[in-house]
Write an enzyme that holds these catalytic residues in place. Structure first.
Site, PDB file in Angstrom:
ATOM      1  N   ASP A 239       0.865  -1.166   0.000  1.00  0.00           N
ATOM      2  CA  ASP A 239       0.000   0.000   0.000  1.00  0.00           C
ATOM      3  C   ASP A 239       0.911   1.228   0.000  1.00  0.00           C
ATOM      4  OD1 ASP A 239      -2.242   1.617   0.026  1.00  0.00           O
ATOM      5  OD2 ASP A 239      -3.233   0.504   1.610  1.00  0.00           O
ATOM      6  N   GLU A 447     -17.038   9.996   5.322  1.00  0.00           N
ATOM      7  CA  GLU A 447     -16.571   8.624   5.527  1.00  0.00           C
ATOM      8  C   GLU A 447     -15.694   8.237   4.344  1.00  0.00           C
ATOM      9  OE1 GLU A 447     -19.537   5.586   5.708  1.00  0.00           O
ATOM     10  OE2 GLU A 447     -20.718   6.388   4.058  1.00  0.00           O
TER      11      GLU A 447
END
Length: 707
Positions: A239, A447
């Site tokens: 990542d 979110e």
């Protein structure tokens, strides 16, 4: 092209590179090697629900919305459209010598993490809380994206491996502790399925540690499980900037060179970030070998050859005109309609436009483009909000009044105004309307991923399950008028719906429905098509039903392990019809046993629609092992199938329950057959008490003995 040939060619090409050139190719922004005729290549591309961040593309509903469709066949078809647009854009960009980020063919999707806690901001990138549903949809997505041609149409990536679902604020230093049973039972099955069944070309490691090891430097995850046990042959990517965390946050190394060495030696081939710039230093310090650098480069070039990037391919002629073409737009509209979950309807829906003079459309998400998209999205050439969809549908038939009602989360819409400055307007609109469509919820600014949201206090996560206070005030203001209200919730996660469920006539979960989602939503509201989505996550009554956010034990989490009643259960969703499974029987058993010594079981179900509307619905089958002490607490989804049943008619369909569904996982993490007696439940919901209470029907129960 077979992998063996691609690897042979990769080995030959890499052998012509210097060690410095090989090390340089392990960066996500791999530079050109002009003397070998190798162009630059940027590995970082996104396609979560359409080609993302690379200009115009078809923007499908967010992943959690697509999951609510429970339609693996459509997911595969959509993924094929995404890779078609990806190829078209790659062909066009390459012709312009534009090899920038997001313009390649290695797409870092899908996200098959388990949405174990509704507070996690990135949960809407996933396919929900269930490992079986996640694996089926993930496999379908990978197969559709990668295609079945002579070369890979695009390369998919299973992320974020593994045991990753928040909290976002501490992900760079967090250690997710999971038992061997929870790993095998919940956190790993989707990744295993994508590797073994779909042959996903890439796997991305997570930011966090899992049981003490950084996921991008974990021998346990990367070598022992991924490559040795599952026989993964593709490449592994970190990542972004995750390897930097080794020495800056996890504190498992002291220098960038040590971090680079730890990742490479564990099997991380590609660095999204800058830490692999220190690989040559690590080599000089004796921390990595030339062979390790070479192997990583060979794996990466194997992928590039499998994509046909150095050859003429069947995909080179895909024209740019397929981007946002009519066919792809129709698929987006189709899955938007399939994704919408109707949670309550007292009979107000569908609306009859011929009997309504004035419709009030109210709420901060009613005319919001951002609420259509979710995160990791592309750019659409046109957006159709809920308000616009309703206006288009009712044009010339009914008057539409609109009020924003409140801001998304701030206490006023105008800086110099008093708090609640749009509440009076909302009440006025409601008073002058025959029916109100109240559009509430969140969007990617509240979110989402740490660093990508304006929700800095929680880094993209939610601190509770409540709507922002301004929206709660708006609900009360609208309810006080006393007009019929349809509440349309646009979120990517479970919200406390107790107030709208009690005070409003209908409640619809729209998710983030895609760029033109308002069109499909209007078609649902006015009865052009029946809603048929099912919840891929549990909606809880409150946080008191959940363990601490940082606790990765599955006890008490998700429908498979929860002990209390849900507000709205996983697998639940109403239609305008009245579909019920009337009968079910085991119709066959496979001849061959699987690796666990178990047979696949075929189940034939008879479905009837006693309602007045034709509708899609989803047949769901759940399994419970009644012998083993190691069985999951509650019945678990093991098969599903989307069907269409006309009003007043019945039909038969057959589903297959795999032998694996009858296995259990013991405390040491070993999956095995244990016992011979099982219960299967066939219905349009799960067999929990709350689903039965909400629908008034019970699934058909079957006793199965697999001796």
């Amino acid at each position: 092209m077979k992998r063996e040939e691609a690897r042979r060619r990769a080995e030959e090409l890499v052998s012509q590179m210097t060690l410095e050139e090989r090390a340089g190719q392990l960066r996500y922004d791999a530079p050109a090697i002009e003397r070998l005729g190798i162009p630059a290549y940027n590995w970082w591309s996104e396609s979560l629900h359409g080609v993302a961040r690379a200009g115009i593309a078809t923007v499908f509903p967010q992943a959690i919305g697509m999951a609510a469709a429970f339609d693996d066949e459509l997911i595969e078809e959509i993924a094929g459209c995404i890779s078609t647009e990806g190829r078209a854009k790659y062909n066009a960009y390459s012709a312009e010598n534009d090899r920038d980020i997001y313009k390649g063919l290695t797409f870092w999707s899908p996200n098959v993490n388990i949405f174990r806690d509704p507070r996690w901001g990135r949960g809407h990138e996933t396919y929900g809380e269930d490992p079986y549903l996640t694996s089926r949809l993930g496999v379908a997505y990978v197969k559709g994206l990668q295609g079945d041609g002579e070369v890979l149409k695009a390369a998919a990536c299973a992320k974020h491996y593994a045991v990753h679902s928040g909290p976002e604020a501490v992900r760079h230093e967090f250690n997710a502790t999971a038992t061997a049973k929870d790993m095998e039972e919940t956190y790993l099955p989707a990744f295993e399925a994508l590797v073994k069944e779909a042959h996903v070309e890439a796997v991305m490691g997570a930011y966090n540690r899992t049981n003490g090891e950084p996921c991008c430097g974990s021998k346990t995850l990367m070598k022992d499980i991924l490559r040795d046990r599952w026989k993964f042959e593709g490449h592994y990517v970190s990542d972004c900037w995750a390897i930097l965390d080794f020495h800056e946050h996890h504190m498992v190394t002291s220098t960038p060179a040590e971090s680079a060495a730890m990742a490479l030696n564990a099997g991380c081939d590609l660095n999204c970030g800058v830490t692999y710039l220190h690989l040559l230093t690590a080599y000089e310090q004796g921390l990595v070998t030339e062979e390790a650098i070479t192997e990583a480069a060979v794996r990466l070039y194997t992928t590039r050859y499998l994509l046909g990037l150095f050859d003429k391919t069947q995909y080179d002629s895909i024209p740019y005109e397929v981007v946002e073409c009519e066919e792809h737009m129709a698929l987006a509209d189709k899955i938007t309609k399939e994704s919408i979950v109707m949670l309550k309807n007292d009979g107000i829906l569908p609306l009859d436009v011929n009997k309504i003079k004035t419709i009030g459309v109210i709420g901060p998400n009613a005319n919001s483009r951002r609420a259509l998209m979710g995160n990791y999205h592309g750019t659409s050439s046109e957006y159709v909000t809920v308000s616009e969809g309703i206006q288009r549908y009712t044009a010339g038939k009914a008057r539409v009044l609109y009020s924003e009602g409140c801001a998304l989360f701030e206490d006023k819409t105008e800086n110099l105004a008093l708090q609640g400055d749009r509440l009076a307007e909302a009440k006025i609109v409601a008073k002058h309307s025959d029916v109100v469509i109240l559009c509430l919820g969140l969007d990617e600014t509240l979110e989402g991923e740490e660093g990508d949201t304006g929700n800095s206090y929680a880094s993209g996560d939610k601190t509770d399950l409540l709507l922002p206070k301004c929206q709660r005030d708006l609900m009360e203001a609208v309810a006080s008028v006393g007009k019929p209200v349809v509440c349309c919730m646009m979120t990517g996660s479970a919200i406390d719906l107790s107030y709208p469920s009690e005070h409003f006539n209908a409640v619809m979960q729209l998710w983030y429905p895609g760029a033109r989602g308002g069109k499909g939503i209007a078609d649902i509201l006015f009865g052009e098509v029946s809603p048929s989505g099912k919840l891929p996550v549990t909606f809880y009554n409150g946080l008191e039903q959940l363990p601490d956010f940082t606790d990765y034990a599955m006890k008490g989490r998700t429908y498979r392990y929860m002990e209390d009643k849900a507000q709205y259960p996983f697998g639940f969703g109403l239609t305008y019809g009245q579909v019920e499974v009337k009968a079910a029987e085991v119709s066959g058993v496979s001849d061959e046993k699987d690796s666990f010594g178990l047979h696949d079981v075929k189940v034939k179900v008879t479905v009837v629609n006693n309602g007045a509307y034709d509708t899609d619905d989803v047949v769901e089958i759940y399994v419970k092992n009644t012998d083993s002490a190691h069985a999951v607490k509650n019945p678990a989804l093991c098969a599903f199938k989307r069907i269409h049943v006309k009003a007043g008619q019945s039909m038969e369909t057959e589903l297959t329950v795999s032998g694996r569904a009858f296995t259990v996982v013991d405390d040491s993490g070993v999956r095995k057959a244990d016992g011979s007696h099982y219960k299967l439940y066939a219905g349009t919901t799960q067999p929990d008490a709350r689903s039965i209470e909400l629908t008034g029907t019970k699934p058909v129960e079957l006793d199965v003995c697999l001796a």
